[in-house]
Scaffold this motif. Sequence first.
Motif, short mmCIF file in Angstrom:
data_model
loop_
_atom_site.label_atom_id
_atom_site.label_comp_id
_atom_site.label_asym_id
_atom_site.label_seq_id
_atom_site.Cartn_x
_atom_site.Cartn_y
_atom_site.Cartn_z
N SER A 91 -54.26 -51.12 34.32
CA SER A 91 -55.71 -51.22 34.22
C SER A 91 -56.40 -50.06 34.93
CB SER A 91 -56.19 -52.56 34.80
OG SER A 91 -55.85 -52.68 36.16
N PHE A 92 -55.86 -49.63 36.08
CA PHE A 92 -56.45 -48.50 36.80
C PHE A 92 -56.36 -47.22 35.96
CE2 PHE A 92 -54.75 -50.82 40.80
CZ PHE A 92 -55.75 -51.77 40.69
N ALA A 93 -55.22 -47.03 35.31
CA ALA A 93 -55.04 -45.86 34.45
C ALA A 93 -56.01 -45.90 33.28
CB ALA A 93 -53.60 -45.80 33.95
N GLU A 94 -56.24 -47.08 32.72
CA GLU A 94 -57.19 -47.23 31.62
C GLU A 94 -58.61 -46.87 32.04
OE1 GLU A 94 -57.19 -50.89 29.51
OE2 GLU A 94 -55.02 -51.13 29.63
N ASP A 95 -59.01 -47.40 33.20
CA ASP A 95 -60.38 -47.17 33.65
C ASP A 95 -60.63 -45.70 33.95
OD1 ASP A 95 -60.76 -49.87 33.40
OD2 ASP A 95 -60.54 -50.32 35.53
N LEU A 96 -59.63 -45.02 34.49
CA LEU A 96 -59.76 -43.57 34.73
C LEU A 96 -59.89 -42.82 33.40
CD1 LEU A 96 -57.04 -43.22 37.50
CD2 LEU A 96 -59.46 -42.67 37.81
N THR A 97 -59.03 -43.16 32.45
CA THR A 97 -59.05 -42.49 31.15
C THR A 97 -60.37 -42.72 30.43
OG1 THR A 97 -56.64 -42.68 30.97
CG2 THR A 97 -57.85 -42.32 28.93
N ALA A 98 -60.94 -43.90 30.61
CA ALA A 98 -62.21 -44.24 29.95
C ALA A 98 -63.35 -43.33 30.38
CB ALA A 98 -62.57 -45.69 30.21
N ILE A 99 -63.24 -42.73 31.58
CA ILE A 99 -64.29 -41.82 32.05
C ILE A 99 -63.79 -40.38 32.12
CG2 ILE A 99 -65.70 -43.51 33.24
CD1 ILE A 99 -64.24 -42.84 35.83
N VAL A 130 -53.39 -69.69 13.83
CA VAL A 130 -52.51 -69.14 14.85
C VAL A 130 -52.40 -67.65 14.56
CG1 VAL A 130 -50.21 -69.15 15.89
CG2 VAL A 130 -51.22 -71.29 15.05
N TYR A 131 -52.77 -66.82 15.53
CA TYR A 131 -52.84 -65.38 15.33
C TYR A 131 -51.96 -64.66 16.33
CZ TYR A 131 -56.87 -66.92 12.65
OH TYR A 131 -57.68 -67.56 11.75
N SER A 132 -51.08 -63.81 15.82
CA SER A 132 -50.15 -63.08 16.69
C SER A 132 -50.78 -61.79 17.19
CB SER A 132 -48.86 -62.75 15.93
OG SER A 132 -48.16 -63.93 15.61
N VAL A 133 -50.51 -61.48 18.46
CA VAL A 133 -51.03 -60.25 19.07
C VAL A 133 -49.91 -59.57 19.86
CG1 VAL A 133 -53.39 -61.14 19.24
CG2 VAL A 133 -51.81 -61.47 21.16
N GLN A 134 -50.16 -58.33 20.26
CA GLN A 134 -49.19 -57.56 21.03
C GLN A 134 -49.20 -58.05 22.48
OE1 GLN A 134 -49.76 -53.36 20.68
NE2 GLN A 134 -48.05 -52.83 22.01
N ALA A 135 -48.13 -58.72 22.87
CA ALA A 135 -48.10 -59.40 24.17
C ALA A 135 -48.31 -58.45 25.34
CB ALA A 135 -46.77 -60.15 24.33
N ASN A 136 -47.68 -57.28 25.31
CA ASN A 136 -47.78 -56.36 26.44
C ASN A 136 -49.22 -55.99 26.76
OD1 ASN A 136 -45.11 -55.94 27.37
ND2 ASN A 136 -44.67 -54.65 25.60
N ILE A 137 -49.99 -55.65 25.73
CA ILE A 137 -51.37 -55.25 25.95
C ILE A 137 -52.20 -56.43 26.45
CG2 ILE A 137 -53.47 -54.35 24.85
CD1 ILE A 137 -51.22 -52.29 25.17
N TRP A 138 -52.01 -57.60 25.84
CA TRP A 138 -52.83 -58.75 26.17
C TRP A 138 -52.51 -59.32 27.55
CZ3 TRP A 138 -56.38 -61.84 23.14
CH2 TRP A 138 -56.80 -61.19 21.97
N VAL A 139 -51.30 -59.13 28.02
CA VAL A 139 -50.92 -59.68 29.33
C VAL A 139 -51.09 -58.65 30.44
CG1 VAL A 139 -49.00 -60.61 30.69
CG2 VAL A 139 -49.30 -61.32 28.32
N LYS A 140 -50.76 -57.38 30.17
CA LYS A 140 -50.67 -56.39 31.24
C LYS A 140 -51.80 -55.38 31.27
CE LYS A 140 -45.64 -56.75 31.05
NZ LYS A 140 -44.37 -56.06 30.74
N GLY A 141 -52.67 -55.40 30.25
CA GLY A 141 -53.73 -54.39 30.18
C GLY A 141 -54.77 -54.56 31.27
N ARG A 142 -55.67 -55.47 31.10
CA ARG A 142 -56.70 -55.83 32.09
C ARG A 142 -57.62 -54.67 32.47
NH1 ARG A 142 -52.04 -58.22 34.18
NH2 ARG A 142 -51.92 -56.70 35.86
N GLY A 143 -57.79 -53.71 31.59
CA GLY A 143 -58.70 -52.59 31.84
C GLY A 143 -59.73 -52.49 30.73
N LEU A 144 -60.62 -51.51 30.84
CA LEU A 144 -61.68 -51.33 29.85
C LEU A 144 -61.12 -51.12 28.44
CD1 LEU A 144 -64.20 -48.98 31.68
CD2 LEU A 144 -64.70 -51.26 30.79
N LEU A 145 -60.08 -50.29 28.34
CA LEU A 145 -59.55 -49.96 27.02
C LEU A 145 -58.83 -51.13 26.38
CD1 LEU A 145 -58.21 -46.35 27.79
CD2 LEU A 145 -60.47 -47.05 26.96
N SER A 146 -58.04 -51.86 27.18
CA SER A 146 -57.35 -53.05 26.65
C SER A 146 -58.36 -54.11 26.22
CB SER A 146 -56.42 -53.64 27.71
OG SER A 146 -55.27 -52.85 27.88
N ALA A 147 -59.39 -54.30 27.01
CA ALA A 147 -60.41 -55.30 26.67
C ALA A 147 -61.01 -55.00 25.30
CB ALA A 147 -61.50 -55.31 27.74
#
Length: 287
Positions: A35-43, A254-271
């Motif tokens: 998430s920290f890496a995502e937030d940095l990349t977002a700016i 029932v809708y399938s999603v990419q587990a890694n992003i949905w569980v481990k993202g928690r940043g601006l980009l994943s959201a």
Amino acid sequence: MRHIRPIIWIAGLFFLLVSSVSWAHPLRVVALEFSFAEDLTAIGIHPVGIADDGRPEQLIDLLKKFPYQSVGSRAQPNIEAIAALKPDLIIADRDRHQLISDQLQAIAPTLLLSSKRTSYSQSLKVAQKIAQAVAKTAQMNKRIAKQTRYFSSLKSKLRSCQQQRILFVISRASSLYAHAADSFVGSIFEQLGFVSAATGFTNDQPSRQINIEQLLWINPDIIVLGKYGRFALSKIWQHDLLWHALKAVKEHHVYSVQANIWVKGRGLLSAEQMATHLTNQLTGACS
């Protein structure tokens, strides 16, 4: 000689200014959570090092477009690898990295922030703290405002699904985990106008494991299913009468999603990716 002294003085002043700017505006940043890496990349700041667990495929696609050095796992970052990058700033997780904070501080100024059990609104406050540390507060405020407008536009597309009870479920080879309303994903659902199905537990609880009987008791209108591994438990349930008794299963919600992003993202980009993916799958599906 009369002209040399002013030149030396100016050169010295320039050195002090550059040194202070380098400290106040860190550019070489190591992020020990996705998430920290995502937030940095977002700016517009691309980390020189990321604790990617040695599995770059787990990262959101935009992070993988820019070169970085892996610094080990999020649980056990490689101190030597971090030091070798000569970072200006290290952003570490308050829960995971408290015990090694002295070692990190010996390498570079270290910012301890929360990631693992944050809600969406809490993650925005973390993003703002990151932006402040890299002198990008205005850019982050603008980026968050843009995301808020985007989520509002998605919410309007999902008008027919609003007030539907939704649940995010992780399926592993032999276990099942549900996410509470105050989790990161649960609060993304709220941003889009959904109601998180009542689970009886909160995001702070160390374990959110449930069984299929408990899932049937919750019986959400919509299940968002993140699968880990080829033989995730959900495949076994396809032959279970209780699975087929679920409202979401019977009504094909029932809708399938990419587990890694949905569980481990928690940043601006994943959201943003989660909200976009869910909207694409659900638009028109609830009417």
